[in-house]
Enzyme design. Sequence first.
Site, mmCIF file in Angstrom:
data_model
loop_
_atom_site.group_PDB
_atom_site.id
_atom_site.type_symbol
_atom_site.label_atom_id
_atom_site.label_comp_id
_atom_site.label_asym_id
_atom_site.label_seq_id
_atom_site.Cartn_x
_atom_site.Cartn_y
_atom_site.Cartn_z
ATOM 1 N N GLU A 44 18.804 -1.110 -5.561
ATOM 2 C CA GLU A 44 17.768 -1.438 -4.581
ATOM 3 C C GLU A 44 18.277 -1.245 -3.159
ATOM 4 O O GLU A 44 17.574 -0.725 -2.297
ATOM 5 C CB GLU A 44 17.295 -2.878 -4.779
ATOM 6 C CG GLU A 44 16.431 -3.094 -5.998
ATOM 7 C CD GLU A 44 15.114 -2.332 -5.925
ATOM 8 O OE1 GLU A 44 14.560 -2.185 -4.819
ATOM 9 O OE2 GLU A 44 14.642 -1.865 -6.975
ATOM 10 N N TYR A 129 11.479 -8.277 -0.033
ATOM 11 C CA TYR A 129 11.181 -7.169 -0.944
ATOM 12 C C TYR A 129 12.304 -6.985 -1.968
ATOM 13 O O TYR A 129 12.055 -6.906 -3.178
ATOM 14 C CB TYR A 129 10.960 -5.867 -0.172
ATOM 15 C CG TYR A 129 10.772 -4.686 -1.101
ATOM 16 C CD1 TYR A 129 9.527 -4.403 -1.640
ATOM 17 C CD2 TYR A 129 11.863 -3.883 -1.471
ATOM 18 C CE1 TYR A 129 9.354 -3.350 -2.526
ATOM 19 C CE2 TYR A 129 11.700 -2.837 -2.362
ATOM 20 C CZ TYR A 129 10.445 -2.580 -2.876
ATOM 21 O OH TYR A 129 10.292 -1.547 -3.769
ATOM 22 N N ASP A 147 5.228 -2.125 -1.916
ATOM 23 C CA ASP A 147 5.888 -1.205 -0.992
ATOM 24 C C ASP A 147 4.856 -0.191 -0.487
ATOM 25 O O ASP A 147 3.651 -0.316 -0.754
ATOM 26 C CB ASP A 147 7.087 -0.522 -1.654
ATOM 27 C CG ASP A 147 6.694 0.431 -2.784
ATOM 28 O OD1 ASP A 147 5.487 0.524 -3.117
ATOM 29 O OD2 ASP A 147 7.596 1.086 -3.335
ATOM 30 N N CYS A 195 -0.079 9.320 -6.994
ATOM 31 C CA CYS A 195 -0.841 8.990 -5.792
ATOM 32 C C CYS A 195 0.028 9.191 -4.547
ATOM 33 O O CYS A 195 0.237 8.284 -3.744
ATOM 34 C CB CYS A 195 -1.347 7.548 -5.883
ATOM 35 S SG CYS A 195 -2.712 7.194 -4.756
ATOM 36 N N CYS A 201 -3.852 13.770 -8.936
ATOM 37 C CA CYS A 201 -4.608 12.996 -9.933
ATOM 38 C C CYS A 201 -4.607 13.662 -11.300
ATOM 39 O O CYS A 201 -4.308 13.018 -12.319
ATOM 40 C CB CYS A 201 -6.046 12.786 -9.467
ATOM 41 S SG CYS A 201 -6.203 12.198 -7.767
ATOM 42 N N CYS A 206 -3.294 10.766 -13.776
ATOM 43 C CA CYS A 206 -3.453 9.402 -13.254
ATOM 44 C C CYS A 206 -4.322 8.566 -14.196
ATOM 45 O O CYS A 206 -5.459 8.951 -14.527
ATOM 46 C CB CYS A 206 -4.079 9.434 -11.862
ATOM 47 S SG CYS A 206 -4.421 7.768 -11.216
#
Length: 304
Positions: A44, A129, A147, A195, A201, A206
């Site tokens: 992270e 976060y 995010d 996205c 898509c 998607c």
Amino acid sequence: MTEAAALPEDTDGVRVALIDWYASDHRDFPWRRTTDPYEILVSEVMSQQTQLERVEKAWAAFLDRWPTVSALATAERGAVVAFWSDHRLGYNNRAKYLHTAAQQILDEHDGEFPASPTALQSLQGVGPYTANAVASFAFNDGDAVVDTNVKRVLYRAFDVADDDSAFEDVANALMPDGKSRVWNNAIMELGSVACQKKPRCEDAGCPWREWCHAYQTGDFTAPDVPTQPSFEGSRRQMRGRVISILKEYDELPLDSLGPRVRVDYSPDGEYGREWLRELLSDLEADGLVETDEHDGETTAQLRR
């Protein structure tokens, strides 16, 4: 926009569709195959404003060198910072904070990782976060991650207002109870591969097309996405060069260090001693380097 207005009626269908899509095909990063909180924290911190493909090699090398939180806590800070700089992982402060966090886990938590988002924020450099991400992916006990990618997904799919509290409310209402690990991975993956700023898509299959407001209307606008300042020639790049150079020497005078940092270094020029002193002053404030005076000459070295 209220949460009720933003959420689709078939919430269960939305959840199942996303989780099934993620389970059937997603990018296989190694930190997605572990629940070790140390390994996840490292991933992270490294991933902040750094492409995941570049992080993957650095993450493996870092863990090979410091495989446990104890190994990192007892390492020399200069070595950790030098690794960070060599792998171009962004601001060297992150390396310093990660090293301090490891020491906190050893000294203040008896070597055991805090598990909740609130407790994780007690660690140096771990904000809301990152704390939530580690709690989700290591302990399956986090809130919904929000995010930039997730905001884009929610804005387009469910016409959520461009407001941080609205995004958080809808994200948490959508996330199934007890499934923060798979859900947060899945919705971030959706934002990363389907996205995107230019949506894919159909190509990415998607799973939310039947519910998606943007797909139905053809309006794929989204909140502004911050862009990373150019690295080449930046102050951040110069700081990294100073660290990389000083790791090879016990110490260097300014006029020996300067030309190694910039080829256009000139002692009295725009990129000269004053410019270099300011750069070193920043690094000193961050606890990364030290400067000394010897017979009227300033020298610099990594802080040991």
